[in-house]
Each structure stands twice: as structure tokens, then as C-alpha cells.
Design a protein around this motif. Structure first.
Motif: not given
Length: 117
Positions: A20-30, A61-67, A71-75
């Protein structure tokens, strides 16, 4: 260059995470899934080299972002695009709204169009 490409794609995937808005998630590709390199003969006058993101690297990369979002309880839904804005992978997270899928694709395309970090 390869490191920049993978890191840039991971950042683009993070930017593409949408609900519903911007989601901040920090992930890097393995590092296990590098970009593919296509190269012509070294002796050829038409030598070229190109790096592109593999499906495995884009999926990681996409799976890392979803994970990270979980953890931030974002859908969220996540889209990973190549340097031309073509969608490589789109994942819809559990509980993400129906609009988040299309929004993620559009955000990822916009990030590439504007050469956003």
C-alpha cells in the motif's frame, strides 16, 4: 562490473517491493548466483562482452527481498527487471494485496527507466 550489476539489481528489487506504500527492505543477492557472461572469440575483430542477470540470481534476489519484508511483517510483491526493464522474476508474497503485483512490476520498470540506484 558484475558486482555492480548484481548489487544494482538487488537494489532495484528492493525498490520494486510494493504494497500500500513504499516498503523498505535491505537485501543483497547471494554471491552463489552470478551474472552470466557471453563472450566471442578473443581473436575476433568483433569481440563483445555482455553481462546479464541470470534467472537464478534474479530469483535469489527476489526471495531475499521477500524474506527481509517478512521479517518486517510487510506483505509485498517483488519484481526484478533487467537493465532494459524486461521483467525477469515476479513473486507475490503471502498476504500481499492484489494490486501489489502490478505495482511492483511498474516500480521496477520506473527505477530502471530513471537509472535509479
Amino acid at each position: 562490473m558484475q558486482k555492480k550489476l548484481v548489487l544494482g539489481t538487488a537494489v532495484a528489487a528492493v525498490l520494486a517491493a510494493g504494497t500500500f506504500g513504499a516498503v523498505s527492505a535491505n537485501a543483497s543477492a547471494p554471491a552463489a548466483a552470478p551474472a552470466a557472461v557471453v563472450k566471442a572469440d578473443a581473436g575476433s575483430d568483433n569481440l563483445f562482452r555482455t553481462n546479464h542477470l541470470t534467472i537464478d540470481a534474479a530469483t535469489d534476489a527476489a526471495e531475499a527481498v521477500l524474506d527481509a519484508a517478512e521479517k518486517e511483517n510487510q506483505r509485498v510483491s517483488v519484481a526484478v527487471v533487467d537493465r532494459n526493464g524486461n521483467t525477469l522474476v515476479t513473486l507475490r508474497g503471502d498476504g500481499a494485496g492484489p494490486q501489489s503485483y502490478e505495482s511492483a512490476v511498474k516500480k521496477a520498470f520506473t527505477a530502471v527507466s530513471w537509472n535509479a540506484p
